[in-house]
Design a protein around this motif. Structure first.
Motif, PDB file in Angstrom:
ATOM      1  N   ALA A 115       0.853  -1.186   0.000  1.00  0.00           N
ATOM      2  CA  ALA A 115       0.000   0.000   0.000  1.00  0.00           C
ATOM      3  C   ALA A 115       0.895   1.245   0.000  1.00  0.00           C
ATOM      4  CB  ALA A 115      -0.902  -0.046   1.223  1.00  0.00           C
ATOM      5  N   ASP A 116       0.300   2.417   0.218  1.00  0.00           N
ATOM      6  CA  ASP A 116       1.116   3.644   0.135  1.00  0.00           C
ATOM      7  C   ASP A 116       1.827   3.969   1.448  1.00  0.00           C
ATOM      8  OD1 ASP A 116      -1.090   4.281   1.550  1.00  0.00           O
ATOM      9  OD2 ASP A 116      -1.773   5.924   0.256  1.00  0.00           O
ATOM     10  N   SER A 117       1.695   3.115   2.449  1.00  0.00           N
ATOM     11  CA  SER A 117       2.461   3.328   3.682  1.00  0.00           C
ATOM     12  C   SER A 117       2.724   1.965   4.309  1.00  0.00           C
ATOM     13  CB  SER A 117       1.665   4.190   4.667  1.00  0.00           C
ATOM     14  OG  SER A 117       0.587   3.424   5.197  1.00  0.00           O
ATOM     15  N   TYR A 118       3.677   1.958   5.248  1.00  0.00           N
ATOM     16  CA  TYR A 118       3.969   0.712   5.964  1.00  0.00           C
ATOM     17  C   TYR A 118       2.765   0.263   6.780  1.00  0.00           C
ATOM     18  CZ  TYR A 118       8.871   0.257   4.765  1.00  0.00           C
ATOM     19  OH  TYR A 118      10.039   0.044   4.085  1.00  0.00           O
ATOM     20  N   GLU A 119       2.091   1.213   7.408  1.00  0.00           N
ATOM     21  CA  GLU A 119       0.952   0.857   8.272  1.00  0.00           C
ATOM     22  C   GLU A 119      -0.123   0.159   7.447  1.00  0.00           C
ATOM     23  OE1 GLU A 119       2.335   3.916   8.096  1.00  0.00           O
ATOM     24  OE2 GLU A 119       3.476   3.680   9.953  1.00  0.00           O
ATOM     25  N   ARG A 120      -0.417   0.720   6.261  1.00  0.00           N
ATOM     26  CA  ARG A 120      -1.496   0.125   5.450  1.00  0.00           C
ATOM     27  C   ARG A 120      -1.049  -1.207   4.829  1.00  0.00           C
ATOM     28  NH1 ARG A 120      -3.474   5.421   5.236  1.00  0.00           N
ATOM     29  NH2 ARG A 120      -1.935   6.153   3.747  1.00  0.00           N
ATOM     30  N   THR A 121       0.244  -1.336   4.574  1.00  0.00           N
ATOM     31  CA  THR A 121       0.745  -2.617   4.038  1.00  0.00           C
ATOM     32  C   THR A 121       0.632  -3.696   5.113  1.00  0.00           C
ATOM     33  OG1 THR A 121       2.254  -1.378   2.643  1.00  0.00           O
ATOM     34  CG2 THR A 121       2.732  -3.715   2.903  1.00  0.00           C
ATOM     35  N   GLN A 122       0.932  -3.298   6.342  1.00  0.00           N
ATOM     36  CA  GLN A 122       0.814  -4.209   7.487  1.00  0.00           C
ATOM     37  C   GLN A 122      -0.665  -4.565   7.727  1.00  0.00           C
ATOM     38  OE1 GLN A 122       2.971  -5.432   9.868  1.00  0.00           O
ATOM     39  NE2 GLN A 122       1.738  -5.686  11.699  1.00  0.00           N
ATOM     40  N   ALA A 123      -1.540  -3.576   7.585  1.00  0.00           N
ATOM     41  CA  ALA A 123      -2.981  -3.835   7.795  1.00  0.00           C
ATOM     42  C   ALA A 123      -3.483  -4.837   6.755  1.00  0.00           C
ATOM     43  CB  ALA A 123      -3.761  -2.532   7.715  1.00  0.00           C
ATOM     44  N   ARG A 124      -2.955  -4.744   5.534  1.00  0.00           N
ATOM     45  CA  ARG A 124      -3.342  -5.716   4.495  1.00  0.00           C
ATOM     46  C   ARG A 124      -2.920  -7.122   4.925  1.00  0.00           C
ATOM     47  NH1 ARG A 124      -2.175  -2.512  -1.289  1.00  0.00           N
ATOM     48  NH2 ARG A 124      -3.949  -1.124  -0.996  1.00  0.00           N
ATOM     49  N   TRP A 125      -1.701  -7.227   5.425  1.00  0.00           N
ATOM     50  CA  TRP A 125      -1.231  -8.554   5.868  1.00  0.00           C
ATOM     51  C   TRP A 125      -2.133  -9.092   6.975  1.00  0.00           C
ATOM     52  CZ3 TRP A 125       0.318 -10.277  10.689  1.00  0.00           C
ATOM     53  CH2 TRP A 125       0.766 -11.614  10.717  1.00  0.00           C
ATOM     54  N   GLN A 126      -2.483  -8.211   7.928  1.00  0.00           N
ATOM     55  CA  GLN A 126      -3.307  -8.662   9.066  1.00  0.00           C
ATOM     56  C   GLN A 126      -4.640  -9.223   8.579  1.00  0.00           C
ATOM     57  OE1 GLN A 126      -2.828  -5.200  11.335  1.00  0.00           O
ATOM     58  NE2 GLN A 126      -1.885  -6.255  13.057  1.00  0.00           N
ATOM     59  N   LYS A 127      -5.235  -8.510   7.627  1.00  0.00           N
ATOM     60  CA  LYS A 127      -6.525  -8.950   7.072  1.00  0.00           C
ATOM     61  C   LYS A 127      -6.385 -10.329   6.436  1.00  0.00           C
ATOM     62  CE  LYS A 127      -8.354  -5.061   5.051  1.00  0.00           C
ATOM     63  NZ  LYS A 127      -8.807  -4.292   3.882  1.00  0.00           N
ATOM     64  N   LEU A 128      -5.318 -10.478   5.633  1.00  0.00           N
ATOM     65  CA  LEU A 128      -5.126 -11.743   4.908  1.00  0.00           C
ATOM     66  C   LEU A 128      -4.814 -12.882   5.860  1.00  0.00           C
ATOM     67  CD1 LEU A 128      -3.048 -10.344   1.908  1.00  0.00           C
ATOM     68  CD2 LEU A 128      -5.421 -11.139   1.855  1.00  0.00           C
ATOM     69  N   LYS A 129      -3.952 -12.618   6.832  1.00  0.00           N
ATOM     70  CA  LYS A 129      -3.552 -13.665   7.779  1.00  0.00           C
ATOM     71  C   LYS A 129      -4.765 -14.135   8.580  1.00  0.00           C
ATOM     72  CE  LYS A 129      -0.490 -16.077  10.137  1.00  0.00           C
ATOM     73  NZ  LYS A 129       0.272 -17.162   9.546  1.00  0.00           N
ATOM     74  N   LYS A 130      -5.612 -13.193   8.989  1.00  0.00           N
ATOM     75  CA  LYS A 130      -6.778 -13.533   9.801  1.00  0.00           C
ATOM     76  C   LYS A 130      -7.746 -14.396   8.971  1.00  0.00           C
ATOM     77  CE  LYS A 130     -10.164 -11.275  12.823  1.00  0.00           C
ATOM     78  NZ  LYS A 130     -11.440 -11.665  12.219  1.00  0.00           N
ATOM     79  N   ARG A 131      -8.015 -13.947   7.760  1.00  0.00           N
ATOM     80  CA  ARG A 131      -8.967 -14.695   6.923  1.00  0.00           C
ATOM     81  C   ARG A 131      -8.454 -16.109   6.645  1.00  0.00           C
ATOM     82  NH1 ARG A 131     -12.701 -11.751   3.027  1.00  0.00           N
ATOM     83  NH2 ARG A 131     -12.680 -13.847   2.171  1.00  0.00           N
ATOM     84  N   ALA A 132      -7.159 -16.206   6.308  1.00  0.00           N
ATOM     85  CA  ALA A 132      -6.616 -17.530   5.973  1.00  0.00           C
ATOM     86  C   ALA A 132      -6.585 -18.419   7.214  1.00  0.00           C
ATOM     87  CB  ALA A 132      -5.220 -17.382   5.381  1.00  0.00           C
ATOM     88  N   SER A 133      -6.228 -17.859   8.375  1.00  0.00           N
ATOM     89  CA  SER A 133      -6.179 -18.668   9.603  1.00  0.00           C
ATOM     90  C   SER A 133      -7.583 -19.148   9.950  1.00  0.00           C
ATOM     91  CB  SER A 133      -5.598 -17.848  10.766  1.00  0.00           C
ATOM     92  OG  SER A 133      -4.300 -17.428  10.439  1.00  0.00           O
ATOM     93  N   GLU A 134      -8.583 -18.284   9.756  1.00  0.00           N
ATOM     94  CA  GLU A 134      -9.964 -18.698  10.049  1.00  0.00           C
ATOM     95  C   GLU A 134     -10.409 -19.812   9.098  1.00  0.00           C
ATOM     96  OE1 GLU A 134     -11.378 -14.439  11.989  1.00  0.00           O
ATOM     97  OE2 GLU A 134     -12.044 -14.948   9.964  1.00  0.00           O
ATOM     98  N   ALA A 135      -9.964 -19.712   7.847  1.00  0.00           N
ATOM     99  CA  ALA A 135     -10.313 -20.777   6.881  1.00  0.00           C
ATOM    100  C   ALA A 135      -9.674 -22.103   7.316  1.00  0.00           C
ATOM    101  CB  ALA A 135      -9.842 -20.387   5.484  1.00  0.00           C
ATOM    102  N   ILE A 136      -8.449 -22.030   7.796  1.00  0.00           N
ATOM    103  CA  ILE A 136      -7.741 -23.242   8.251  1.00  0.00           C
ATOM    104  C   ILE A 136      -8.488 -23.869   9.424  1.00  0.00           C
ATOM    105  CG2 ILE A 136      -5.636 -23.974   9.482  1.00  0.00           C
ATOM    106  CD1 ILE A 136      -4.074 -22.032   7.612  1.00  0.00           C
ATOM    107  N   VAL A 137      -8.810 -23.044  10.405  1.00  0.00           N
ATOM    108  CA  VAL A 137      -9.494 -23.548  11.604  1.00  0.00           C
ATOM    109  C   VAL A 137     -10.873 -24.096  11.235  1.00  0.00           C
ATOM    110  CG1 VAL A 137     -10.486 -22.816  13.807  1.00  0.00           C
ATOM    111  CG2 VAL A 137      -8.181 -22.097  13.186  1.00  0.00           C
TER     112      VAL A 137
END
Ligand SMILES: Cc1cc2nc3c(=O)[nH]c(=O)nc-3n(C[C@H](O)[C@H](O)[C@H](O)COP(=O)(O)OP(=O)(O)OC[C@H]3O[C@@H](n4cnc5c(N)ncnc54)[C@H](O)[C@@H]3O)c2cc1C
Length: 538
Positions: free
Chosen positions: A456-478
């Motif tokens: 994204a256009d900042s580190y914070e927003r790039t990190q927020a993207r990762w958080q969203k993806l990690k959460k969704r994928a972890s929930e799919a796994i569980v």
């Protein structure tokens, strides 16, 4: 010299080919790199230590910065931005059991948190200092990096816990042995870290996961010293090795490890085959594994990963030739790539290859020989360097992994990939995701998914993207009752999902063990169990 803000050593590179760049642009759109902090800028952000310098540890800011983070994508973003937030207050590099013991005694006396540190290659936040009032001491085992003894008759080798992969193999090779534990992080990860995080190597099919290789060892805990003898087998109650495996630095500091080693094989080859589609490829690998075919490695790239690999390889003309040949053999667009290791005596390898060809043929597959296998072998530990090349182009890349039984595997892969591909739809962003199976068992397999997205256009927003993806994928796994980790461990990133697998009673038992070894909660708190679980007794 090791890089302070990226994987591996300075001067090493894995450039993204023209084809790879085009592929990412086509799938994700053009991207813009984020500016990196310089080492000087990152050092300027390191706060004063809450500990006094003393014999046995250093409060040098650069050493503290270099031990503040592992190698997960959020770690990467923190390091590249220079905003790490939390740092160890001191770093100790003991060179003997006695020095480790003295450091633990000092930590108890001064009420200091201790984070055992092997190679710092964790990808789930294992070694990151967390916020809190207690000062943090990172205890690196890197000076305990030698072969201590080898019993060639029993084939047991004792190593200092901080010995990294290449040292393990180089020292054993001199005596005609090998361990055969090859995680992709082999270049930097250590014997103690492998045990503490329950790691798995690329050739676990032949040599076993670390659980099978780990025969015993010595641990210094806050409640005293703990020896686990190396025995061929034992039915004398619960297995204490199992208790230590995956303990993630919560029970004590592993100082040395006894490992089951093997004689160097006469021959080793890696081959690549193609099978027409995913259904037949899955049936083929299941047959190989369930018939206990003694391969040293078996990896199945699903169709999207196969396509990506052939593009990313960069040899467009050779790949076009290969694809023409495969089409003539009835293998087209939906094909899967199978990479396998043949290890043993010459006669065993020849027999194995013949057997493999028979099984492949029964599933419509074709063995293309060792050329692509050699290419895999040449880059098997180098591909982590690609993250930096992609970063410079403005793309973030991460991986995640799980394991599930065969009957639920296709739905689980589908759910993980879909959760990622649609994970940034609310921002109008695409995510590229593909998977392979790399560790297979009679009842099921690991799934390893790689995904890419634009910064994204900042580190914070790039990190927020990762958080969203990690959460969704972890929930799919569980949701698919798969494990939250097949090989990377729990750390902080997977701790919220551990209860789904262990249950309340299981978490309480883990908590009770942490309390037993470390009544004051000084050793790596907040890892494996979340901080509030630690406080509430899980
Ligand atoms: C590019 C890349 C590829 C990877 N590939 C693989 C793979 O193929 N397979 C795999 O299993 N993992 C893989 N990993 C994850 C990681 O390498 C493993 O978890 C590895 O086992 C960590 O070892 P380490 O020595 O770096 O431990 P660290 O990262 O330093 O520590 C990991 C955990 O172990 C504890 N610990 C370390 N040493 C000790 C000790 N002596 N005593 C007590 N506790 C200790 C730490 O406190 C921490 O909780 C990969 C990571 C990266 C970055």
């Amino acid at each position: 010299m090791r890089q302070w803000n990226a994987w591996g050593h300075e001067g090493e590179d894995f450039p993204a080919t023209e084809q790879a760049q085009t592929y990412l642009r086509e799938h994700l759109g053009p991207a813009q790199a984020l500016p990196d902090a310089t080492l000087q800028q990152a050092l300027a952000a390191v706060p004063a230590s809450r500990l006094q310098a003393r014999q046995g540890w250093s409060i040098d800011p650069e050493l503290r910065l270099r031990h503040a983070r592992g190698q997960s994508l959020p770690d990467w973003l923190a390091l590249r931005s220079g905003h790490l937030q939390h740092y160890p207050d001191a770093v100790a590099q003991p060179s003997s059991r006695e020095e480790v013991r003295a450091l633990l005694d000092a930590a108890r006396q001064l009420q200091v948190t201790v984070i055992p540190y092997g190679g710092g290659t964790s990808v789930v936040g294992h070694i990151n200092p967390l916020p809190g009032d207690r000062p943090v001491l990172t205890l690196s085992l890197q000076r305990m990096n030698r072969l201590l003894s080898l019993d060639p008759v029993a084939q047991i080798a004792h190593f200092g816990a901080g010995t990294p992969g290449p040292e393990v193999e180089a020292q054993l090779r001199q005596h005609g042995f090998l361990l055969g534990h090859f995680p992709q992080s082999y270049e930097l990860s250590t014997v103690g870290g492998w045990v503490a995080s329950r790691s798995s190597g690329q050739q676990s099919m032949r040599y076993g996961r670390i659980e099978q290789l780990f025969a015993g060892g010595h641990v210094e805990t806050l409640s005293g010293s703990w020896d686990i003898p190396a025995l061929p087998a034992s039915s004398a109650g619960p297995d204490l090795r199992e208790m230590l495996l995956g303990s993630e630095g919560r029970f004590g500091v592993i100082t040395d490890v006894a490992l089951r080693v093997s004689r160097l094989p006469e021959q080793e080859r890696f081959h690549v085959a193609f099978v027409p589609d995913a259904a037949r490829a899955l049936a083929c690998v299941r047959e190989l594994v369930q018939q206990r075919t003694p391969l040293s490695m078996l990896r199945l790239s699903l169709p999207e990963e196969t396509r990506a690999h052939l593009i990313l390889a960069g040899h467009a003309r050779a790949v076009a030739w290969l694809e023409r040949y495969l089409r003539l053999r009835g293998i087209g667009a939906g094909k899967c790539m199978l990479t396998f290791g043949l290890t043993g005596s010459r006669a065993e390898v020849a027999t194995l290859r013949a057997r493999l060809r028979r099984v492949l043929a029964a599933h419509g597959g074709v063995d293309t020989g060792s050329m692509l296998g050699q290419r895999w072998q040449a880059v098997r530990f180098r591909s982590p360097y690609l993250r930096e090349s992609l970063w410079r182009l403005g793309y973030a890349v991460d991986t995640l992994e799980t394991a599930v039984d065969w009957s639920r595997l296709p739905q689980t892969v589908e759910a993980i990939e879909t959760s990622l591909r649609q994970g940034l739809a609310d921002e109008g962003e695409r995510v590229l995701a593909f998977s392979h199976l790399s560790h297979m068992y009679g009842e099921g397999s690991s799934i390893y998914t790689t995904y890419f997205y634009r910064c994204a256009d900042s580190y914070e927003r790039t990190q927020a993207r990762w958080q969203k993806l990690k959460k969704r994928a972890s929930e799919a796994i569980v949701a698919h009752a798969a494990t939250i980790s097949h090989q990377h461990g729990v750390g902080i990133d997977h701790a919220p999902y551990l209860q789904a697998e262990k249950g309340v009673a299981g978490l309480r038992a883990i908590h009770a063990l942490c309390q037993h070894f470390d009544p004051q909660g000084l050793l790596n708190p907040g890892k494996l169990l979340e901080l509030d679980q630690d406080h509430q007794g899980a």
